[in-house]
Design an enzyme around this catalytic site. Structure first.
Site, short mmCIF file in Angstrom:
data_model
loop_
_atom_site.label_atom_id
_atom_site.label_comp_id
_atom_site.label_asym_id
_atom_site.label_seq_id
_atom_site.Cartn_x
_atom_site.Cartn_y
_atom_site.Cartn_z
N ASP A 46 0.79 -1.24 0.00
CA ASP A 46 0.00 0.00 0.00
C ASP A 46 0.82 1.29 0.00
O ASP A 46 1.79 1.41 0.76
CB ASP A 46 -0.88 0.08 1.27
CG ASP A 46 -1.66 -1.17 1.55
OD1 ASP A 46 -1.54 -2.15 0.80
OD2 ASP A 46 -2.40 -1.17 2.55
N GLU A 226 -10.96 -2.19 3.93
CA GLU A 226 -9.57 -1.82 4.15
C GLU A 226 -9.36 -0.43 3.55
O GLU A 226 -10.07 -0.01 2.64
CB GLU A 226 -8.63 -2.81 3.46
CG GLU A 226 -8.63 -4.18 4.12
CD GLU A 226 -7.41 -4.99 3.72
OE1 GLU A 226 -6.51 -5.15 4.57
OE2 GLU A 226 -7.35 -5.46 2.57
#
Ligand SMILES: *[C@@H]1O[C@H](CO)[C@@H](O)[C@H](O)[C@H]1NC(C)=O
Ligand SMILES: *[C@@H]1O[C@H](CO)[C@@H](O)[C@H](O)[C@H]1NC(C)=O
Ligand SMILES: *[C@@H]1O[C@H](CO)[C@@H](O)[C@H](O)[C@H]1NC(C)=O
Ligand SMILES: *[C@@H]1O[C@H](CO)[C@@H](O)[C@H](O)[C@H]1NC(C)=O
Ligand SMILES: *[C@@H]1O[C@H](CO)[C@@H](O)[C@H](O)[C@H]1NC(C)=O
Length: 560
Positions: A46, A226
């Site tokens: 990420d 998420e």
């Protein structure tokens, strides 16, 4: 011989002997990118805490310093003045304290009054994956590179409370400031099959946080949310606005990253700051197919930030590998970042539009232009004179006589399914037509990015955009899923445009000026470096006109 020709030489000898490229960490790296961000080696996922500070862009990212697989997660750090060329710094945040002893997971940056940045990140505190939220601030605000970070000693500042599962409680957002001078922040979670964005409010000092009784928003039948993201977009024009902007001239966007298969879904609506509730314009659940997605291919765990220097909102997203974990270990790395994209609300107000940041165009060289030209049914046209393995191409098409278009089944509502059923070799009247990228000379390998036009309901036409990876590589260990999106363009009155960023093992495509984006990872074994070719093609039964075509070789960016 320089290194480049040595590796080419190696490559050819390998090709001759094995037919398939043998991956070796140091000698042969046909899949590393020329202008997409990636670390020198190891695992990346990420994007974290993107921001601009004193004119410097910061990108942190989830990183394993030890291997090309996920694990030992830290915040690695790079900076840039143009979002294209990047300088690496030491790891900014790594496990060191009881409140993050088992890993420093994703989080976001907020610019506090006085222009002072602060980071919230998820700390893992034990081997059971218990998740808490921690604050870190720069050690030295005079350092524009923000190289060192100080973890607040009273961390964790937020821990989960029942009924939240402490292992499903992560990814704090950028905070926004309400008129009551209190900060708000979201944390992703799930309760009883209902993904949700838990809302926390702070005191002025950003340190004391309390949970609101209701989530900002939640949705039945979605998975764990998420990396939630929540921000305003202007209802007029393409300029971005600060995250703490409210009122009649903005709409709000809520994004969640959902599993199975991984995708970043968003919805547009109204944020009532009084009630601290988000009310989506559409009733559909965030997880509905096709729904609204930033990208209908590989693109996950994304995050936006407001670029206050250029008044734009910029989106970062992680593009994972489609190769086997074994191949990732052999090549010694895994994971790319998509090219940062400017993002704004479409004129319709019903979706976002995304476009690669304009700075990327500084890498364009050797412009190739094609005069407008018909592409007959079943023909292929080479676009030559550029480095086809590292290129940027914009093409647009025009058609007439739409009466001949095939009729779309009223039950064909899943574009990805349609694209997998109707790949580049299935003919209809209009389509497939588009580009064959990372193609070998004999078309043994190619990735086809194309359109199809159907007659839909009520005399409207439906444009389908596909990225077909089924012929992208002779290596069958790769995931070659086809991706697809419906493109909200009226082909009768508008040109149908496609831009593709081609970079060795990634193809990022933007249809209709950025109304639909599809990113794919591909690993050609023949169509690499100088042996990669680029073609326009039309495999439909009607001719189509290329109304414009511009393509460029892309220079190599400094990417760590
Ligand atoms: C994590 O780091 C340790 C060394 O500190 C190493 O032994 C282990 O293999 C690493 N795990 C992964 C998955 O990288
Ligand atoms: C803080 O950063 C500035 C600018 O880089 C530098 O000149 C100064 O020495 C730093 N201060 C400390 C205490 O490191
Ligand atoms: C979500 O589920 C609850 C029960 O768990 C139900 O009352 C509610 O109507 C559902 N909402 C939607 C939009 O399906
Ligand atoms: C609808 O879907 C089914 C299979 O799911 C298919 O057989 C059929 O041809 C489709 N079209 C129509 C109009 O029913
Ligand atoms: C075009 O279609 C034919 C037959 O349907 C197929 O053999 C060929 O591979 C297709 N071309 C591309 C570029 O997919």
């Amino acid at each position: 011989m320089n290194n480049f020709s040595v590796s080419l030489f190696l490559l050819f000898s390998l090709l001759l002997t094995h037919g398939i490229v043998e991956l070796q960490a140091s000698t042969n790296q046909p899949y590393r990118t020329g202008f997409h961000f990636q670390p020198i080696k190891n695992w990346m996922n990420d994007p974290n805490g993107p921001m601009i500070y004193k004119g410097i862009y910061h990108l942190f990212y989830q990183y394993n310093p030890y291997a090309a697989v996920w694990g030992n997660i830290t915040w690695a750090h790079s900076t840039s003045t143009d979002l294209v060329n990047w300088t690496p710094h030491d790891i900014a945040i790594a496990a060191s304290q009881p409140f993050d002893s088992h890993g420093c997971w994703s989080g976001s940056a907020t610019i506090l009054p006085g222009g002072r940045p602060a980071i919230f990140y998820t700390g893992i505190i034990d081997s059971k994956n218990t998740q808490v939220q921690n604050l870190a601030v720069p050690k030295n605000y005079s350092d524009p590179y923000l190289r060192e970070w100080f973890k607040y000693p009273k961390n964790p500042l937020i821990v989960s409370t029942k009924p939240i599962d402490p292992t499903l409680f992560r990814d704090p957002t950028t905070a926004w400031l309400g008129p009551d001078k209190r900060w708000r922040m979201l944390i992703g979670s799930i309760i009883d099959n209902k993904g949700l964005a838990i809302l926390y409010k702070s005191s002025k000092d950003f340190k004391h946080w309390t949970k609101e009784n209701h989530p900002l928003h939640s949705d039945n039948n979605t998975r764990m949310w998420e990396c939630p993201d929540f921000y305003p977009v202007s209802t007029i024009g393409q300029k971005g606005v600060d995250t703490s902007t409210f009122g009649p001239k903005v709409k709000h966007v809520l994004k969640a990253s959902l599993g199975g298969p991984p995708r970043d879904c968003y919805t547009i609506g109204t944020y009532s700051i009084g009630k601290d509730k988000f009310i989506p314009d559409m009733e559909e659940s965030l997880g509905v197919v096709p729904g609204l997605r930033y990208d209908y291919g590989k693109f996950y765990a994304s995050k936006t930030f407001f670029d206050s220097d250029k008044n734009r909102r910029i989106l970062w997203g992680w593009v994972s590998e489609s190769s086997s974990a074994d191949d990732d270990k052999k090549k010694g790395w895994s994971g790319l970042q998509a090219i940062p994209r400017s993002l704004w609300l479409d004129k319709s107000g019903k979706q976002l539009v995304q476009w690669p940041v304009v700075e990327l165009e500084s890498l364009r060289v050797n412009s190739v232009q094609l005069p407008s030209k018909f592409v007959e049914a079943g023909s292929v046209l080479e676009v030559s004179g550029l480095t086809a393995a590292q290129a940027d191409i914009e093409i647009s098409f025009e058609m007439t006589d739409f009466e001949k278009a095939d009729v779309l089944d009223s039950n064909s509502t899943n574009p990805q399914l349609l694209c997998s059923q109707k790949g580049a070799s299935v003919k209809s009247a209009f389509g497939p037509f588009g580009l064959l990228v990372l193609a070998s000379k004999d078309l043994q390998e190619y990735t086809a990015v194309f359109f199809r036009i159907f007659k839909g309901q009520e005399h409207k036409y439906v444009v389908l955009m596909c990225s077909d990876q089924s012929r992208s590589s002779l290596n069958d260990k790769n995931d070659k899923t086809s991706y697809g999106a419906f493109l909200n363009v009226d082909p009768v009155h508008e040109k149908l445009s496609l831009r593709s960023l081609i970079d060795h093992s990634i193809v990022e495509s933007f249809g209709g000026g950025g109304k639909a984006c599809i990113t794919a990872r591909v690993y050609p074994t023949l169509a690499i470096e100088k042996d990669a070719h680029l073609y326009a093609f039309n495999n439909g039964t009607e001719k189509v006109k290329i109304s414009s075509l511009s393509a460029w070789s892309m220079k190599k960016a400094q990417i760590n």
